[in-house]
Structure formats: C-alpha cells, structure tokens
Design a protein around this motif. Structure first.
Motif, PDB file in Angstrom:
ATOM      1  N   SER A 120      35.198  60.791  -6.263  1.00 45.19           N
ATOM      2  CA  SER A 120      36.144  61.797  -6.226  1.00 45.19           C
ATOM      3  C   SER A 120      36.163  62.826  -5.587  1.00 45.19           C
ATOM      4  CB  SER A 120      36.198  62.083  -7.890  1.00 45.19           C
ATOM      5  OG  SER A 120      36.231  61.088  -8.849  1.00 45.19           O
ATOM      6  N   PHE A 121      35.209  63.438  -5.249  1.00 47.52           N
ATOM      7  CA  PHE A 121      34.919  64.609  -4.414  1.00 47.52           C
ATOM      8  C   PHE A 121      35.545  64.378  -2.938  1.00 47.52           C
ATOM      9  CE2 PHE A 121      33.547  68.344  -2.453  1.00 47.52           C
ATOM     10  CZ  PHE A 121      33.104  68.138  -1.142  1.00 47.52           C
ATOM     11  N   HIS A 122      35.176  63.033  -2.276  1.00 43.96           N
ATOM     12  CA  HIS A 122      35.652  62.943  -1.076  1.00 43.96           C
ATOM     13  C   HIS A 122      37.113  62.436  -0.907  1.00 43.96           C
ATOM     14  CE1 HIS A 122      31.958  63.254   1.143  1.00 43.96           C
ATOM     15  NE2 HIS A 122      31.519  62.424   0.448  1.00 43.96           N
ATOM     16  N   MET A 123      37.746  61.860  -2.163  1.00 42.84           N
ATOM     17  CA  MET A 123      39.256  61.705  -2.203  1.00 42.84           C
ATOM     18  C   MET A 123      39.763  62.979  -2.131  1.00 42.84           C
ATOM     19  SD  MET A 123      38.982  58.922  -5.154  1.00 42.84           S
ATOM     20  CE  MET A 123      40.924  58.668  -5.442  1.00 42.84           C
ATOM     21  N   LYS A 124      39.328  63.974  -2.793  1.00 38.19           N
ATOM     22  CA  LYS A 124      40.042  65.356  -2.869  1.00 38.19           C
ATOM     23  C   LYS A 124      40.028  66.119  -1.503  1.00 38.19           C
ATOM     24  CE  LYS A 124      39.498  66.042  -7.895  1.00 38.19           C
ATOM     25  NZ  LYS A 124      38.990  66.813  -8.970  1.00 38.19           N
ATOM     26  N   SER A 125      38.853  65.823  -0.821  1.00 43.90           N
ATOM     27  CA  SER A 125      38.664  66.401   0.291  1.00 43.90           C
ATOM     28  C   SER A 125      39.556  65.827   1.343  1.00 43.90           C
ATOM     29  CB  SER A 125      37.103  66.311   0.669  1.00 43.90           C
ATOM     30  OG  SER A 125      36.879  66.903   2.015  1.00 43.90           O
ATOM     31  N   LEU A 126      39.893  64.501   1.445  1.00 45.48           N
ATOM     32  CA  LEU A 126      40.570  63.734   2.416  1.00 45.48           C
ATOM     33  C   LEU A 126      41.946  64.436   2.379  1.00 45.48           C
ATOM     34  CD1 LEU A 126      41.100  61.748   4.554  1.00 45.48           C
ATOM     35  CD2 LEU A 126      41.323  59.993   2.922  1.00 45.48           C
ATOM     36  N   GLU A 127      42.494  64.595   0.945  1.00 45.54           N
ATOM     37  CA  GLU A 127      43.632  64.847   0.577  1.00 45.54           C
ATOM     38  C   GLU A 127      43.978  66.463   1.349  1.00 45.54           C
ATOM     39  OE1 GLU A 127      44.038  64.176  -3.624  1.00 45.54           O
ATOM     40  OE2 GLU A 127      45.451  62.631  -3.070  1.00 45.54           O
ATOM     41  N   LYS A 128      42.997  67.177   1.281  1.00 41.30           N
ATOM     42  CA  LYS A 128      43.157  68.568   1.431  1.00 41.30           C
ATOM     43  C   LYS A 128      43.379  68.616   2.824  1.00 41.30           C
ATOM     44  CE  LYS A 128      40.616  72.889   1.163  1.00 41.30           C
ATOM     45  NZ  LYS A 128      39.486  73.814   0.673  1.00 41.30           N
ATOM     46  N   GLU A 129      42.572  67.622   3.674  1.00 39.34           N
ATOM     47  CA  GLU A 129      42.297  67.626   5.225  1.00 39.34           C
ATOM     48  C   GLU A 129      43.973  66.942   5.578  1.00 39.34           C
ATOM     49  OE1 GLU A 129      37.885  66.363   5.697  1.00 39.34           O
ATOM     50  OE2 GLU A 129      39.342  65.799   7.426  1.00 39.34           O
ATOM     51  N   MET A 130      44.441  66.168   5.043  1.00 43.83           N
ATOM     52  CA  MET A 130      45.813  65.685   5.486  1.00 43.83           C
ATOM     53  C   MET A 130      46.859  66.424   4.930  1.00 43.83           C
ATOM     54  SD  MET A 130      44.432  63.292   7.134  1.00 43.83           S
ATOM     55  CE  MET A 130      46.146  62.628   7.730  1.00 43.83           C
ATOM     56  N   GLY A 131      46.645  67.327   3.975  1.00 42.15           N
ATOM     57  CA  GLY A 131      47.642  68.150   3.221  1.00 42.15           C
ATOM     58  C   GLY A 131      48.664  67.545   2.713  1.00 42.15           C
ATOM     59  N   THR A 132      48.569  66.364   1.938  1.00 44.22           N
ATOM     60  CA  THR A 132      49.254  65.566   1.309  1.00 44.22           C
ATOM     61  C   THR A 132      48.634  65.095   0.168  1.00 44.22           C
ATOM     62  OG1 THR A 132      51.139  63.965   1.293  1.00 44.22           O
ATOM     63  CG2 THR A 132      49.598  63.718   2.685  1.00 44.22           C
ATOM     64  N   SER A 133      49.242  64.376  -0.960  1.00 41.92           N
ATOM     65  CA  SER A 133      48.681  63.757  -1.873  1.00 41.92           C
ATOM     66  C   SER A 133      48.445  62.254  -1.465  1.00 41.92           C
ATOM     67  CB  SER A 133      49.403  63.626  -3.238  1.00 41.92           C
ATOM     68  OG  SER A 133      48.918  62.565  -3.993  1.00 41.92           O
ATOM     69  N   LEU A 134      47.254  61.421  -1.296  1.00 39.38           N
ATOM     70  CA  LEU A 134      46.847  60.183  -0.704  1.00 39.38           C
ATOM     71  C   LEU A 134      47.063  59.217  -2.120  1.00 39.38           C
ATOM     72  CD1 LEU A 134      44.548  61.193   2.039  1.00 39.38           C
ATOM     73  CD2 LEU A 134      47.122  60.586   2.154  1.00 39.38           C
ATOM     74  N   PHE A 135      46.668  59.705  -3.179  1.00 42.80           N
ATOM     75  CA  PHE A 135      46.224  58.899  -4.358  1.00 42.80           C
ATOM     76  C   PHE A 135      47.158  59.094  -5.558  1.00 42.80           C
ATOM     77  CE2 PHE A 135      42.394  57.364  -1.795  1.00 42.80           C
ATOM     78  CZ  PHE A 135      42.233  58.466  -1.411  1.00 42.80           C
ATOM     79  N   SER A 136      47.489  58.185  -6.369  1.00 46.87           N
ATOM     80  CA  SER A 136      48.130  58.434  -7.680  1.00 46.87           C
ATOM     81  C   SER A 136      47.561  57.581  -8.710  1.00 46.87           C
ATOM     82  CB  SER A 136      49.613  58.427  -7.450  1.00 46.87           C
ATOM     83  OG  SER A 136      50.091  56.992  -7.249  1.00 46.87           O
ATOM     84  N   LEU A 137      47.444  58.387  -9.978  1.00 44.19           N
ATOM     85  CA  LEU A 137      46.960  57.293 -11.181  1.00 44.19           C
ATOM     86  C   LEU A 137      47.963  57.018 -11.913  1.00 44.19           C
ATOM     87  CD1 LEU A 137      44.449  56.709 -12.458  1.00 44.19           C
ATOM     88  CD2 LEU A 137      44.575  58.730 -13.846  1.00 44.19           C
ATOM     89  N   GLN A 138      48.139  55.641 -12.064  1.00 42.08           N
ATOM     90  CA  GLN A 138      49.171  54.766 -12.432  1.00 42.08           C
ATOM     91  C   GLN A 138      48.825  53.738 -13.577  1.00 42.08           C
ATOM     92  OE1 GLN A 138      51.699  52.664  -9.634  1.00 42.08           O
ATOM     93  NE2 GLN A 138      51.807  54.814  -8.325  1.00 42.08           N
ATOM     94  N   GLN A 139      48.776  53.823 -14.798  1.00 38.87           N
ATOM     95  CA  GLN A 139      48.419  53.116 -15.857  1.00 38.87           C
ATOM     96  C   GLN A 139      46.792  52.780 -15.943  1.00 38.87           C
ATOM     97  OE1 GLN A 139      50.885  49.632 -15.619  1.00 38.87           O
ATOM     98  NE2 GLN A 139      52.482  50.797 -16.809  1.00 38.87           N
ATOM     99  N   GLY A 140      46.056  53.937 -15.362  1.00 36.70           N
ATOM    100  CA  GLY A 140      44.392  53.764 -15.168  1.00 36.70           C
ATOM    101  C   GLY A 140      44.070  53.256 -14.005  1.00 36.70           C
TER     102      GLY A 140
END
Length: 291
Positions: free
Chosen positions: A33-53
């Motif tokens: 989870s930490f690296h997912m958020k870090s990657l989004e921060k580096e790219m400046g946009t949302s890369l992941f979305s939670l859909q029905q679990g």
C-alpha cells in the motif's frame, strides 16, 4: 520511481488485491500500500481505484502499465547479461606462454590451481613471443609468460615467476662430454647438433652451432638426443635431474646462461576475482629451477 513500484503495478493488474501482491512479493501488505501511494505521488495522478472490493487500474494506470512491463523486462535482461558476463569472466582464464614455460613450467602450476578452483576453465596457448605480445597488447589474454630477455609492450607489468638456465643435453649412453669442449666455435662444431626450430631464449645459444636436424618440439629434440650421440641446447626445466629419476639424457650447464620467466599483464587493469586469485597463486607457487 523504482522497479519494485512498477512490479506492484503489474501485479495489481493481475491479482487486484494488495494481500495477493504482498504474498507474491513476500512482503507485508502495508508495504504494498505504501509503494502504491508513493507511485501515485511520483506520477502526480491516481493510478489505482477500489471497485467492489477489487483494486483496478485507472486510465492513467493502464497507460503506465506497458511501460512498466517494458522497464521490468529490460531490467531482467540487463541482470541476466551482467550475470552471464560475470560468471564467464570469473570462471575462466586465458593464458599464453612461450614454448619453454608453456611446456615445462605451467602444466604443474595449472594442475595445482585447478585443484583449488575446480570451476575455473583455463585455456593455455603456446605461442611465439611476438604473437604473445600482440595478444597482450590487444587485451585478448589475461596473463602472458615470457622470459626476461623479451622486450615487453608498453603499459605492462612483469613479475618473476621462475628462474631457469640454458645448458646442453646428451644421451646418457653417449660418450662423455665435458664442459670444456664447449669453449669456442671450433669445439662446438666438432659435435652433431639438434636444434629446437621455434623461437625461444635458447636461440641465443643454438645459433652458435650448425644444426644437423631442426624440430619444433622440445620433447622430440630430447628423444632424438637420447637415442644417439647428438647434442642440443636445452632448458634445465625440461630435464628431470632429481635423484632416482630415470632420465634418458644428461643436462650440462652452459656458462652464463641463466634467465628468468616472468608473468606479464596489462598495467592498471581491473582484475576480477579469478584473475586476482591466479596472480596471487602464481606469486606464491612460482617455481625456482635449479640445475
């Protein structure tokens, strides 16, 4: 951005669950989870979305995915290439030697080294001194073995490995020959001579006589001498003069005919582990030939 973050992006697209990604990478789920958020921060946009679990890639994540796959593939290819090169370079040695050291000195040393490093592949080529120096200059060999009377290429280092001496061999069944008979050209001409036809330090002495037979093999020269009354200039290292040795020839020293054999390598060259191990071994095990 690092490889781990891109690898997580690829695995999210495959598993859609952070716990499954963590298991595949053998890390804890909060780390993913930490690296997912870090990657989004580096790219400046949302890369992941939670859909029905399930965690899905956004449009930006899908755009990044093929580049992530390409980068990871290149990283794997790079590691494989470096690993293969390292394994190849550290697992083999390419040596070149002039005829005397290549025939009589190096085989014993190579056998001892092979016992200590059984995974190392050693290639030895016996060449003329001029050919060896050219190979050394071009960086095609790791180490060369040359006598100390050879002029060395620039930017090379020479260290003494063995001392040797040129003498005369005669058959043990032939009439006795005394050293005094070798004083002066006239006395030398009274004998039948066999000569090694290749290039070597012995040339300086064999040029004093007119040979009746020339052979490009030291052992063949020795056999011819052992079977008759001919003589030959010959290195001490090629004759076993130890006690109880059943030798077919006798070696007689020739005046002022000492020389050394050196190990030669390129100056300021970074050595891999196997090359350094071989050089250290030669420094310890260098032979001293005594007549």
């Amino acid at each position: 951005m690092n490889i781990l973050k891109l690898r997580i992006l690829m695995l999210i697209d495959k598993f859609h669950k952070a716990t499954d990604v963590a298991e595949a990478l053998q890390v804890k789920q909060p780390t993913v989870s930490f690296h997912m958020k870090s990657l989004e921060k580096e790219m400046g946009t949302s890369l992941f979305s939670l859909q029905q679990g399930r965690i899905m890639l956004t449009e930006a994540g899908k755009k990044l995915l093929p580049y992530a796959k390409q980068i990871i593939s290149l990283e794997q290819e790079a590691r494989q290439a470096v690993d293969e090169l390292t394994e190849e370079s550290q697992g083999q040695l390419h040596l070149s030697a002039e005829s005397i050291s290549g025939t009589y000195l190096l085989p014993t040393l190579m056998a001892k080294f092979a016992e200590r490093y059984p995974d190392c592949r050693i290639q030895l080529e016996i060449q003329s001194p001029d050919a060896i120096k050219q190979l050394l200059k071009q960086g095609e060999i790791d180490f060369a073995f040359l006598d100390d009377r050879d002029f060395l290429p620039e930017y090379t280092v020479a260290e003494p490995v063995a001392s040797d001496q040129v003498g005369v061999i005669r058959s043990v069944r032939a009439p006795e020959v005394k050293l005094e008979e070798f004083d002066g050209t006239d006395m030398l001409d009274k004998h039948t001579w066999v000569k090694y036809s290749g290039s070597s330090v012995v040339d300086l002495y064999s040029s004093l006589v007119k040979p009746h037979l020339e052979i490009n093999s030291w052992e063949a020269v020795k056999q011819v001498v052992s079977g008759g009354e001919a003589l030959a200039f010959f290195p001490a290292s090629g004759v076993d003069n130890h006690e109880n040795a059943a030798s077919s020839v006798e070696w007689l020293p020739y005046p002022e005919a000492d020389y050394q054999i050196n190990i030669v390598y390129q100056q300021d060259t970074h050595m891999n582990l196997m090359q350094q191990a071989f050089l250290d071994f030669i420094r310890r095990e260098g032979l001293e030939i005594k007549s």
